[in-house]
Design an enzyme around this catalytic site. Structure first.
Site, PDB file in Angstrom:
ATOM      1  N   HIS A   9       0.817  -1.218   0.000  1.00 59.95           N
ATOM      2  CA  HIS A   9       0.000   0.000   0.000  1.00 59.95           C
ATOM      3  C   HIS A   9       0.850   1.268   0.000  1.00 59.95           C
ATOM      4  CE1 HIS A   9       0.913  -1.125   4.110  1.00 59.95           C
ATOM      5  NE2 HIS A   9       0.696   0.115   4.492  1.00 59.95           N
ATOM      6  N   CYS A  65       7.760  -0.158  -1.824  1.00 57.89           N
ATOM      7  CA  CYS A  65       7.038  -0.097  -0.550  1.00 57.89           C
ATOM      8  C   CYS A  65       7.150   1.347  -0.076  1.00 57.89           C
ATOM      9  CB  CYS A  65       7.567  -1.128   0.462  1.00 57.89           C
ATOM     10  SG  CYS A  65       9.266  -0.900   0.992  1.00 57.89           S
ATOM     11  N   HIS A  98      27.920  -3.553 -12.105  1.00 58.50           N
ATOM     12  CA  HIS A  98      28.944  -4.151 -11.242  1.00 58.50           C
ATOM     13  C   HIS A  98      28.417  -5.324 -10.419  1.00 58.50           C
ATOM     14  CE1 HIS A  98      31.757  -0.368 -11.039  1.00 58.50           C
ATOM     15  NE2 HIS A  98      31.329  -0.623 -12.268  1.00 58.50           N
ATOM     16  N   ARG A 109       7.024   6.623  -0.629  1.00 60.78           N
ATOM     17  CA  ARG A 109       6.840   7.803   0.225  1.00 60.78           C
ATOM     18  C   ARG A 109       8.080   8.689   0.196  1.00 60.78           C
ATOM     19  NH1 ARG A 109       4.484   4.073   5.101  1.00 60.78           N
ATOM     20  NH2 ARG A 109       2.439   3.681   4.185  1.00 60.78           N
TER      21      ARG A 109
HETATM   22  C1  RB5 Z   1       4.096   0.272   5.361  1.00 61.60           C
HETATM   23  O1  RB5 Z   1       3.501   1.153   6.238  1.00 61.60           O
HETATM   24  C2  RB5 Z   1       5.602   0.412   5.388  1.00 61.60           C
HETATM   25  O2  RB5 Z   1       6.091  -0.005   6.612  1.00 61.60           O
HETATM   26  C3  RB5 Z   1       6.228  -0.355   4.240  1.00 61.60           C
HETATM   27  O3  RB5 Z   1       5.667   0.062   3.045  1.00 61.60           O
HETATM   28  C4  RB5 Z   1       7.711  -0.188   4.031  1.00 61.60           C
HETATM   29  O4  RB5 Z   1       8.074   1.170   4.057  1.00 61.60           O
HETATM   30  C5  RB5 Z   1       8.616  -0.995   4.805  1.00 61.60           C
HETATM   31  O5  RB5 Z   1       9.843  -0.860   4.641  1.00 61.60           O
END
Ligand code: RB5
Length: 150
Positions: A9, A65, A98, A109
């Site tokens: 997500h 992630c 390499h 994010r």
């Molecule tokens: C999800 O909240 C987050 O923990 C995951 O996406 C990631 O960043 C983990 O490394």
């Protein structure tokens, strides 16, 4: 190129944009989820991309992630998978040239679509050098994998 891509997500929104752009640039993209913004677990998607590579359904993988860290840790538990979070273009191509990195990991994010695509292009356009000293270093890494007890 045939690419397996997946995200939890934390990477879902960036993945949706990347799938569209990678296809527009001519790649064959295997989208292995997640397909909604609902909470999910990054190891499930790391496993899905790793399996696609191990089974020859894709030549390279992209995982997303939240930070890129969890997916990197999980993906590297799989035989033959060499994954790293890269948020700069130099590491993205040098990691292939390499270290024969075969999975690019991004933090949904951390970076936006424009930089993510530049990094993905650097990764997808690079090839392992197949020369020394990189080959013998790769063999040492593979030996470490073979030494694991199962
Ligand atoms: C999800 O909240 C987050 O923990 C995951 O996406 C990631 O960043 C983990 O490394």
């Amino acid at each position: 190129m045939r690419i397996a891509i997946a995200a939890d997500h934390g990477g879902f929104a960036l993945k949706a944009q990347m799938v569209e752009q990678l296809r527009a640039e001519g790649h064959v993209v295997l989208d292995l989820g997640t397909h909604s913004a609902e909470r999910s677990d990054y190891p499930d998607f790391a496993r899905a991309v790793g399996l696609a590579l191990q089974e020859g359904r894709a030549e390279r993988g992209i995982l997303i992630c939240g930070s890129g860290v969890g997916a990197t840790v999980a993906a590297n538990k799989m035989r033959g998978i060499r994954a790293c979070v890269c948020h700069d273009t130099y590491s993205a191509h040098q990691g292939v040239e390499h270290d024969d990195m075969n999975v690019l990991v991004l933090g949904g994010r951390v970076i936006g679509i424009a930089l993510a695509m530049e990094i993905a292009r650097a990764f997808l356009g690079a090839r392992f050098s197949n020369a020394e000293p990189y080959l013998s270093r790769l063999r040492k890494v593979q030996q470490m994998e073979d030494d694991l007890k199962h």
